[in-house]
Structures are given as structure tokens and as C-alpha cells.
Design a protein around this motif. Sequence first.
Motif, short mmCIF file in Angstrom:
data_model
loop_
_atom_site.label_atom_id
_atom_site.label_comp_id
_atom_site.label_asym_id
_atom_site.label_seq_id
_atom_site.Cartn_x
_atom_site.Cartn_y
_atom_site.Cartn_z
N ASP A 73 0.82 -1.21 0.00
CA ASP A 73 0.00 0.00 0.00
C ASP A 73 0.85 1.26 0.00
O ASP A 73 0.57 2.22 -0.72
CB ASP A 73 -0.95 0.01 1.20
CG ASP A 73 -2.05 -1.03 1.07
OD1 ASP A 73 -2.38 -1.40 -0.08
OD2 ASP A 73 -2.57 -1.47 2.11
N TYR A 74 1.91 1.28 0.80
CA TYR A 74 2.79 2.44 0.85
C TYR A 74 3.50 2.62 -0.49
O TYR A 74 3.63 3.75 -0.99
CB TYR A 74 3.81 2.30 1.98
CG TYR A 74 4.71 3.50 2.14
CD1 TYR A 74 4.20 4.73 2.54
CD2 TYR A 74 6.07 3.40 1.89
CE1 TYR A 74 5.03 5.84 2.67
CE2 TYR A 74 6.90 4.50 2.03
CZ TYR A 74 6.38 5.72 2.42
OH TYR A 74 7.19 6.81 2.56
N HIS A 128 1.11 4.12 -2.93
CA HIS A 128 0.93 5.54 -2.60
C HIS A 128 2.10 6.37 -3.14
O HIS A 128 1.88 7.42 -3.76
CB HIS A 128 0.81 5.70 -1.08
CG HIS A 128 0.91 7.11 -0.61
ND1 HIS A 128 -0.13 8.01 -0.74
CD2 HIS A 128 1.94 7.79 -0.03
CE1 HIS A 128 0.26 9.18 -0.26
NE2 HIS A 128 1.50 9.07 0.17
N GLU A 164 2.01 9.21 -6.15
CA GLU A 164 2.43 10.57 -5.80
C GLU A 164 3.55 11.07 -6.70
O GLU A 164 3.56 12.22 -7.11
CB GLU A 164 2.87 10.60 -4.34
CG GLU A 164 3.24 11.98 -3.83
CD GLU A 164 3.62 11.98 -2.36
OE1 GLU A 164 4.31 12.92 -1.94
OE2 GLU A 164 3.25 11.03 -1.62
N SER A 196 0.67 3.51 -11.16
CA SER A 196 0.85 2.52 -10.10
C SER A 196 2.07 1.66 -10.39
O SER A 196 2.53 1.58 -11.55
CB SER A 196 -0.39 1.62 -10.00
OG SER A 196 -0.46 0.78 -11.14
#
Length: 110
Positions: free
Chosen positions: A33-34, A37, A41, A46
Motif C-alpha cells: 500500500d505504501y 501511494h 504521488e 501505479s
Amino acid sequence: KDNLVDRALYIIEHQEGNISVGELASQLYVSKDYLRHLFLEYSNLSPLRHIIIAKIEKAKSLLAMPNRNINQIAMECGFDSVYYFSRIFKKNTGCSPSEYRLRITEKVKT
């Protein structure tokens, strides 16, 4: 954080996309998940999207070799089926693997 994304991209490229998001996160000592993220960002894509792009790039280079059949290329690029490979390839390039191969061989002849 930028450095982590750069390292992840290097691993993806070095592995030619033959790595899962979980394996990638594990190698970088972060959670999936990190990692997702951070990628969204810093790169707007992804990690899975980068992995698919790397697989497609590898497939493109293999399709330039006329002695390789498309089924072999699909398996070598980490796709479980030639159907799924063809679908993903067409979605990313706008043409099927066989159409791509035909275009490349026509360019070489001219």
C-alpha cells in the motif's frame, strides 16, 4: 521517498517486469500500500502499471525476432496465457502482437 520510487523503477526495469508488486515491496522493505501511494504521488502511475509497461517493452523486443512464436514470448514475459498477453499488448500498443511483428518486419524490409 523519490529515491525509493527510483529504486523500484530500477528493479522493475532490471527484472523486465517479471516481479510482482508484493515482491517489489518486500525487496524495498515497505508495504504494498505504501509503495502504491508513493508511485501515484511521484509518477502518476501505479507500480503494477510500470510492471506491465516493462513486460510490454520486453515483448516488443522479442517480437522483433521472427523465430520466436507469440506463445513463447507471452510465457517468457510472465503472462499466464497468450490470450491475456494479446489483450494487454493491444491495450497498451494499439495493435496485437502479430500486427506489431508484421509492422516491424515491414519496416526492416524498407
